[in-house]
Design a protein around this motif. Structure first.
Motif, PDB file in Angstrom:
ATOM      1  N   SER A 105       6.876  54.928  25.021  1.00 38.19           N
ATOM      2  CA  SER A 105       7.252  53.268  25.034  1.00 38.19           C
ATOM      3  C   SER A 105       8.288  53.071  24.929  1.00 38.19           C
ATOM      4  CB  SER A 105       6.900  53.773  23.242  1.00 38.19           C
ATOM      5  OG  SER A 105       5.713  53.503  23.341  1.00 38.19           O
ATOM      6  N   GLU A 106       8.398  51.717  25.438  1.00 38.76           N
ATOM      7  CA  GLU A 106       9.959  51.590  26.770  1.00 38.76           C
ATOM      8  C   GLU A 106      10.500  51.971  24.764  1.00 38.76           C
ATOM      9  OE1 GLU A 106      10.350  47.505  27.262  1.00 38.76           O
ATOM     10  OE2 GLU A 106      12.356  48.415  29.021  1.00 38.76           O
ATOM     11  N   GLY A 107      12.279  52.579  25.045  1.00 41.00           N
ATOM     12  CA  GLY A 107      12.929  52.650  24.176  1.00 41.00           C
ATOM     13  C   GLY A 107      13.288  54.358  23.665  1.00 41.00           C
ATOM     14  N   ALA A 108      11.689  54.847  24.236  1.00 39.85           N
ATOM     15  CA  ALA A 108      11.700  56.365  23.368  1.00 39.85           C
ATOM     16  C   ALA A 108      12.658  57.553  24.372  1.00 39.85           C
ATOM     17  CB  ALA A 108      10.095  56.773  23.206  1.00 39.85           C
ATOM     18  N   LYS A 138      16.105  61.853  29.486  1.00 37.73           N
ATOM     19  CA  LYS A 138      16.458  60.061  29.026  1.00 37.73           C
ATOM     20  C   LYS A 138      16.687  60.108  27.519  1.00 37.73           C
ATOM     21  CE  LYS A 138      17.027  56.062  31.141  1.00 37.73           C
ATOM     22  NZ  LYS A 138      16.575  54.660  32.596  1.00 37.73           N
ATOM     23  N   ALA A 139      18.278  59.586  27.259  1.00 39.25           N
ATOM     24  CA  ALA A 139      17.469  59.242  25.605  1.00 39.25           C
ATOM     25  C   ALA A 139      16.608  57.990  25.808  1.00 39.25           C
ATOM     26  CB  ALA A 139      19.201  58.436  25.824  1.00 39.25           C
ATOM     27  N   SER A 140      16.775  57.141  26.458  1.00 42.97           N
ATOM     28  CA  SER A 140      16.123  55.340  25.836  1.00 42.97           C
ATOM     29  C   SER A 140      14.976  55.114  27.117  1.00 42.97           C
ATOM     30  CB  SER A 140      16.977  54.791  25.171  1.00 42.97           C
ATOM     31  OG  SER A 140      16.192  53.709  25.025  1.00 42.97           O
ATOM     32  N   VAL A 141      14.238  55.208  27.239  1.00 48.08           N
ATOM     33  CA  VAL A 141      13.743  54.863  28.841  1.00 48.08           C
ATOM     34  C   VAL A 141      13.578  52.400  28.802  1.00 48.08           C
ATOM     35  CG1 VAL A 141      12.317  56.485  29.118  1.00 48.08           C
ATOM     36  CG2 VAL A 141      10.922  55.125  28.171  1.00 48.08           C
ATOM     37  N   HIS A 142      13.521  52.333  30.131  1.00 50.23           N
ATOM     38  CA  HIS A 142      13.347  51.225  30.252  1.00 50.23           C
ATOM     39  C   HIS A 142      12.244  50.788  31.115  1.00 50.23           C
ATOM     40  CE1 HIS A 142      14.536  46.992  32.239  1.00 50.23           C
ATOM     41  NE2 HIS A 142      14.326  46.658  30.788  1.00 50.23           N
ATOM     42  N   VAL A 160       5.787  53.759  31.345  1.00 55.54           N
ATOM     43  CA  VAL A 160       6.725  53.112  30.512  1.00 55.54           C
ATOM     44  C   VAL A 160       6.323  52.050  29.656  1.00 55.54           C
ATOM     45  CG1 VAL A 160       9.238  52.523  29.071  1.00 55.54           C
ATOM     46  CG2 VAL A 160       9.056  53.714  31.403  1.00 55.54           C
ATOM     47  N   MET A 161       5.133  52.111  28.151  1.00 57.79           N
ATOM     48  CA  MET A 161       4.615  51.184  28.241  1.00 57.79           C
ATOM     49  C   MET A 161       5.978  50.124  27.466  1.00 57.79           C
ATOM     50  SD  MET A 161       1.771  51.444  28.926  1.00 57.79           S
ATOM     51  CE  MET A 161       0.603  51.242  27.593  1.00 57.79           C
ATOM     52  N   PRO A 162       5.415  48.901  27.327  1.00 56.79           N
ATOM     53  CA  PRO A 162       6.074  47.872  26.866  1.00 56.79           C
ATOM     54  C   PRO A 162       5.946  48.135  25.424  1.00 56.79           C
ATOM     55  CG  PRO A 162       4.438  46.712  27.405  1.00 56.79           C
ATOM     56  CD  PRO A 162       4.398  47.873  28.063  1.00 56.79           C
TER      57      PRO A 162
END
Lengths: 112, 115
Positions: free
Chosen positions: B14-17, B78-82, B113-115
């Protein structure tokens, strides 16, 4: 503008026909590569060229040959194409060794 | 023989994960290691590379990778994906001591990456 250009983007050929894939780069890179990409296999090296007329076989050279008569131009030739050569072909170049490869957009070849 | 294994063909987050894409290599000495990314209908682009020294290397777009000689690994993180990170990621190895400039690629990991 650092660019590797491949022509054509898409190509359909019949089995037994000859195929020419062309690649150009505008960075005066010495080293150029031809890879093919198949699902689940990643990229496999066909040929590497260290400079004009200085070419070496990669892992899967059978059925392919290459030509490099100018530093900025590297061609891949399939003499009498086979159906198992259906793939996406990528050209790449690098300034020094394999420090950083610049890839073209690829040519999707279908051999029917 | 040298080889690169990417055990996960597909990863969905998920986005942000946070993200970790795994890469294991086989080589008798310390290799040069790379991560490349392929966006749809494009060629591969270099994300980062490891030659020697600090085992944690930084790359573009806040990606980093950690080299582990004991585990023969070079995982990408990566700490937080987009959502724009959705792409295919390739780990690659260069056998540094062989004198060859060949890159050996893994089979790739498709990241969604899911929104």
């Amino acid at each position: 503008d650092m660019k590797v250009t491949q022509m054509p983007r898409y190509l359909i050929k019949r089995m037994g026909e000859n195929v020419l894939l062309e690649c150009g780069q505008d960075m005066s890179h010495e080293t150029m590569y031809w890879y093919r990409q198949d699902p689940g296999l990643g990229l496999q090296l066909i040929y590497i060229s260290y400079d004009v007329d200085s070419n070496s076989e990669g892992d899967i050279p059978k059925g392919y040959r290459v030509s490099r008569k100018k530093r900025e131009h590297f061609s891949l030739i399939l003499d009498s194409a086979k159906t198992n050569q259906t793939s996406v072909y990528f050209c790449a170049s690098s300034l020094w060794g394999n420090e950083r490869l610049f890839f073209g957009h690829g040519t999707k070849l279908s051999v029917l | 023989a040298q080889s690169v294994t990417q055990p996960d063909a597909r990863v969905t987050v998920s986005e942000g994960a946070s993200l970790q894409l795994r890469c294991k290599y086989s080589y008798s000495a310390t290799p040069y290691l790379f991560w490349y990314v392929q966006y749809p209908r494009q060629g591969l682009q270099l994300l980062l590379k490891y030659y020697s020294g600090d085992p944690v290397v930084q790359g573009v777009n806040s990606f980093e990778a950690e080299f582990s000689k004991s585990n023969s690994s070079f995982h990408l993180q990566k700490a937080s994906v987009h959502w724009s990170d959705s792409a295919v990621y390739f780990c690659a190895l260069s056998p540094a001591s062989s004198g060859s400039w060949q890159l050996i690629f893994g089979s790739g990991t498709q990241l969604t990456v899911m929104p």
